[in-house]
Design an enzyme around this catalytic site. Structure first.
Site, PDB file in Angstrom:
ATOM      1  N   GLU A 149       0.871  -1.159   0.000  1.00 58.22           N
ATOM      2  CA  GLU A 149       0.000   0.000   0.000  1.00 58.22           C
ATOM      3  C   GLU A 149       0.920   1.225   0.000  1.00 58.22           C
ATOM      4  O   GLU A 149       1.790   1.334   0.862  1.00 58.22           O
ATOM      5  CB  GLU A 149      -0.843  -0.035   1.280  1.00 58.22           C
ATOM      6  CG  GLU A 149      -1.947   0.963   1.294  1.00 58.22           C
ATOM      7  CD  GLU A 149      -2.728   0.923   2.618  1.00 58.22           C
ATOM      8  OE1 GLU A 149      -2.600  -0.071   3.365  1.00 58.22           O
ATOM      9  OE2 GLU A 149      -3.434   1.902   2.883  1.00 58.22           O
ATOM     10  N   ARG A 154       4.347 -12.246  10.572  1.00 53.88           N
ATOM     11  CA  ARG A 154       5.120 -11.075  10.169  1.00 53.88           C
ATOM     12  C   ARG A 154       6.432 -11.016  10.921  1.00 53.88           C
ATOM     13  O   ARG A 154       6.592 -11.612  11.983  1.00 53.88           O
ATOM     14  CB  ARG A 154       4.315  -9.794  10.362  1.00 53.88           C
ATOM     15  CG  ARG A 154       3.901  -9.516  11.784  1.00 53.88           C
ATOM     16  CD  ARG A 154       2.805  -8.471  11.851  1.00 53.88           C
ATOM     17  NE  ARG A 154       3.211  -7.177  11.323  1.00 53.88           N
ATOM     18  CZ  ARG A 154       2.618  -6.559  10.300  1.00 53.88           C
ATOM     19  NH1 ARG A 154       1.598  -7.095   9.704  1.00 53.88           N
ATOM     20  NH2 ARG A 154       3.028  -5.390   9.890  1.00 53.88           N
ATOM     21  N   LYS A 208       4.026   1.040   9.775  1.00 49.47           N
ATOM     22  CA  LYS A 208       4.196   2.268   9.002  1.00 49.47           C
ATOM     23  C   LYS A 208       3.629   3.469   9.748  1.00 49.47           C
ATOM     24  O   LYS A 208       4.144   4.569   9.615  1.00 49.47           O
ATOM     25  CB  LYS A 208       3.525   2.113   7.633  1.00 49.47           C
ATOM     26  CG  LYS A 208       4.426   1.382   6.642  1.00 49.47           C
ATOM     27  CD  LYS A 208       3.853   1.397   5.248  1.00 49.47           C
ATOM     28  CE  LYS A 208       2.908   0.240   5.049  1.00 49.47           C
ATOM     29  NZ  LYS A 208       2.419   0.126   3.674  1.00 49.47           N
TER      30      LYS A 208
HETATM   31  P1  ATP Z   1       2.390  -1.951   8.173  1.00 54.75           P
HETATM   32  O1  ATP Z   1       1.831  -2.711   9.326  1.00 54.75           O
HETATM   33  O2  ATP Z   1       3.842  -1.674   8.290  1.00 54.75           O
HETATM   34  O3  ATP Z   1       1.597  -0.723   7.824  1.00 54.75           O
HETATM   35  P2  ATP Z   1       1.054  -3.226   5.980  1.00 54.75           P
HETATM   36  O4  ATP Z   1       0.707  -4.649   6.037  1.00 54.75           O
HETATM   37  O5  ATP Z   1      -0.054  -2.282   6.162  1.00 54.75           O
HETATM   38  O6  ATP Z   1       2.281  -2.960   6.957  1.00 54.75           O
HETATM   39  P3  ATP Z   1       1.408  -3.205   3.158  1.00 54.75           P
HETATM   40  O7  ATP Z   1       2.012  -2.174   2.297  1.00 54.75           O
HETATM   41  O8  ATP Z   1      -0.044  -3.495   3.018  1.00 54.75           O
HETATM   42  O9  ATP Z   1       1.758  -2.813   4.645  1.00 54.75           O
HETATM   43  O10 ATP Z   1       2.234  -4.554   3.025  1.00 54.75           O
HETATM   44  C1  ATP Z   1       2.582  -5.139   1.808  1.00 54.75           C
HETATM   45  C2  ATP Z   1       2.887  -6.586   2.045  1.00 54.75           C
HETATM   46  O11 ATP Z   1       3.954  -6.717   2.964  1.00 54.75           O
HETATM   47  C3  ATP Z   1       1.691  -7.314   2.623  1.00 54.75           C
HETATM   48  O12 ATP Z   1       1.543  -8.529   1.952  1.00 54.75           O
HETATM   49  C4  ATP Z   1       2.056  -7.505   4.059  1.00 54.75           C
HETATM   50  O13 ATP Z   1       1.494  -8.666   4.559  1.00 54.75           O
HETATM   51  C5  ATP Z   1       3.584  -7.580   4.014  1.00 54.75           C
HETATM   52  N1  ATP Z   1       4.166  -7.146   5.275  1.00 54.75           N
HETATM   53  C6  ATP Z   1       3.971  -5.961   5.893  1.00 54.75           C
HETATM   54  N2  ATP Z   1       4.625  -5.919   7.071  1.00 54.75           N
HETATM   55  C7  ATP Z   1       5.258  -7.108   7.201  1.00 54.75           C
HETATM   56  C8  ATP Z   1       6.106  -7.696   8.204  1.00 54.75           C
HETATM   57  N3  ATP Z   1       6.445  -7.034   9.314  1.00 54.75           N
HETATM   58  N4  ATP Z   1       6.575  -8.944   7.990  1.00 54.75           N
HETATM   59  C9  ATP Z   1       6.260  -9.602   6.875  1.00 54.75           C
HETATM   60  N5  ATP Z   1       5.470  -9.123   5.898  1.00 54.75           N
HETATM   61  C10 ATP Z   1       4.970  -7.888   6.052  1.00 54.75           C
HETATM   62 MG    MG Z   2      -1.715  -3.670   4.469  1.00 47.95          MG
END
Ligand code: ATP
Ligand code: MG
Length: 567
Positions: free
Chosen positions: A37, A263, A273
């Site tokens: 995202e 994660r 984020k």
């Molecule tokens: P955040 O919690 O940092 O905002 P998010 O899941 O909202 O992370 P996205 O941009 O939607 O951020 O994530 C893109 C991909 O990366 C998704 O498939 C998500 O599952 C994966 N991802 C995000 N954070 C992690 C993490 N700490 N470990 C492994 N995969 C992750």
């Molecule tokens: Mg997300």
């Protein structure tokens, strides 16, 4: 990819994919995706997901799509879009021409929403957001049906098209799937599919004022692209039933499978984020690419090689249980790569002037130094030596304790690649601080060997004063002063655990002249001190280095001496 690459280890997702390929599911094809995202920079947690998705595809002869999950225009920015693509490429992965956006599918998703309305499986709800929350119930109590739940198909179609046409304000109504308000899974209690947001979108401009929810967009986007394995983090486990419900109830062209994994959490830092944005906005750090940040941009600026990050992601493995990974494992992976690649140079961070009394005033020696003992092809260079040199302040003690073998009055040590020197006098200022050492050298020890087999217990790095370059060196410690700041109980937040000493700037460093013109992004080993990367702030007049990582032994020793335990 060349260099130090870690071998793939088995994990449950690899097993699932391997079984699917073997049984000929999806025609034996593998297509994964990485769906960020664009609401922040990528961090090391994302790297885990990138390595997993691109890695699995490569391993099974498949492909991995890149898809911006851009369903939330309020939080998304072009700066993030650009940085994310840049970081994935830097990490070493290539999506070729397979760059997609959830917004590419807005038309299709809209039509599908109408299909659900037509089959009586979606309705426009006019409850407020707060009422919707109240009506949802709890884990122990079933939800309550909205009074608008039984609107007719034609009324719903009309309202939905008017939502799209902009006739309603934000929050005035939503489109919901009609599933089951009593479901034990809260995600199935008539989840919202569309909400109204009168906001322009970086990709679709003013075309839309209704935007699909992640859950409604994601599975259908996967299906449209023919994704076979849709890999996401554990918090989506309870959403899987909904992911499947949409696919079951829509006429989709393929049937992806969602698989969840734990994660990555890394000790002494934060990984959300939202929190990283706070650190940037509230100026706890200099920006998203501050070398203390767990972002890929920060790690790049710090000097972490992409190969090291890939190896780290392989080493931590893929499982279903969340854990806190030791930062030391990441640093180990960084050292492992840099040890092989980084050229060695000499730099003195906290200089102490040493005058070699018996060395001629107008002379210098050009001494040969090995660029990288781990890499014979790296060759040798000349290091100038002259009458006045700098050594590290820490390498001298006037009254040394028993364990201290470095320079002290009357003691002889080796200067790396140069000569043996003996300290004959100590010069102090009026405050009693040591300002200069007077030493003598033994010309017969040129190159650092004594012809008579005389032994010394220490070898020091040094820089010739007349030839030295000035440098600023930024030393980093962990962002947080506790391993896990995720539990924000008792009114405390992660910000209460920010390490006030996470950055120390050393202004007076003296650097070996071979570093002149070193370009930003290149990492060196400063002998005995660690690995240091040229920062983009560096200029020909003042070089700027970031400490990438210390040398292991120093770290272990220092930590032990200070009684610091780092897991
Ligand atoms: P955040 O919690 O940092 O905002 P998010 O899941 O909202 O992370 P996205 O941009 O939607 O951020 O994530 C893109 C991909 O990366 C998704 O498939 C998500 O599952 C994966 N991802 C995000 N954070 C992690 C993490 N700490 N470990 C492994 N995969 C992750
Ligand atoms: Mg997300």
């Amino acid at each position: 990819m060349e260099g130090v690459e870690t071998k793939a280890t088995p994990n449950f997702i690899r097993t699932i994919v391997a079984d699917d390929v073997k049984s000929g599911k999806n025609g034996g094809k593998v297509l994964t995706r990485f769906p960020p995202e664009p609401n922040g920079y990528l961090h090391i947690g994302h790297a885990k997901s990138i390595c997993l998705n691109f890695g699995l595809a490569a391993e099974f002869g498949g492909l991995c799509n890149f898809r911006f999950d851009d369903t939330n225009p309020g939080k998304e920015e072009i700066e993030y879009v650009d940085s994310i693509m840049n970081d994935v490429r830097w990490l070493g992965f290539d999506w070729q021409d397979r760059l997609y956006h959830a917004s590419d599918y807005f038309d299709r998703l809209y039509e599908w929403a109408r299909d659900l309305i037509k089959s009586g499986k979606a309705y426009v709800d006019s409850l407020t957001a707060e009422q919707i929350r109240e009506y949802r119930g709890t884990l122990t109590q079933p939800g309550k049906e909205s009074p608008y739940r039984n609107r007719t198909v034609s009324e719903n179609l009309d309202l939905f098209s008017r939502m799209r046409a902009g006739e309603f304000s934000d929050g005035q109504c939503v489109l919901r799937a009609k599933i089951d308000m009593a479901s034990p899974n809260l995600n199935l209690r008539d989840p919202v599919m569309y909400r109204i947001r009168h906001l322009p979108h970086w990709k679709t401009g003013d075309k839309w004022c209704i935007y699909p929810m992640y859950d409604y967009a994601h599975g259908q986007s996967d299906a449209l692209e023919g994704i076979t394995h849709s890999i996401c983090t554990m918090e989506y486990e309870d959403h899987r039933a909904l992911y499947d419900w949409y696919l079951d109830n829509l006429d989709v062209p393929s049937r992806p499978r969602q698989i969840e994994f734990a994660r990555l959490n890394l000790a002494y830092t934060v990984m959300s984020k939202r929190k990283l944005l706070q650190l940037v906005q509230e100026r706890y750090v200099a920006g998203w690419d501050d070398p203390r940040m767990p972002t890929l941009a920060g790690m790049r600026r710090r000097g972490y090689p992409p190969e090291a990050i890939r190896n780290f992601c392989e080493r931590i493995g893929v499982g279903k249980r969340e854990s806190l990974v030791d930062y030391g494992l990441l640093e180990y992976s960084v050292r492992e790569v840099l040890n092989v690649k980084a050229h060695r140079v000499m730099a003195v961070l906290r200089p102490l002037k040493v005058v070699i009394e018996n060395y001629p005033e107008d002379r210098d020696d050009q001494l040969e130094a090995i660029n990288n003992p781990e890499d014979p092809l790296a060759g040798v260079r000349k290091v100038p030596f002259s009458k006045v040199i700098y050594i590290e302040r820490d390498d001298f003690m006037e009254n040394p304790p028993k364990q201290f073998f470095r320079l002290s009055p009357g003691r002889e040590v080796r200067l790396r690649y140069a000569f043996f020197i003996t300290c004959v006098d100590v010069v102090k200022n009026e405050n009693g601080e040591v300002t200069e050492l007077r030493c003598v050298y033994d010309p017969a020890t040129r190159g650092g060997d004594s012809p008579d087999g005389r032994k010394v217990k220490a070898t020091l790095h040094w820089v010739s004063a007349a030839h030295a370059l000035d440098g600023q060196v930024r030393l980093y410690d962990t962002l947080l002063n506790r391993p896990d700041a995720s539990d924000e109980e008792g009114g405390s937040t992660f910000k209460d655990f920010i390490n006030p000493g996470s950055l120390e700037v050393v202004e007076e460093a003296k650097l070996e002249p071979a570093l002149a013109g070193a370009p930003a992004g290149v990492t060196y080993q400063f002998e005995r001190l660690g690995y240091f990367c040229v920062d983009p702030d560096s200029t020909p007049d003042k070089l700027v280095f970031n400490r990438t990582v210390t040398l292991r032994d120093t770290w272990a020793k220092v930590a032990k001496a200070q009684g610091v335990k780092r897991e």
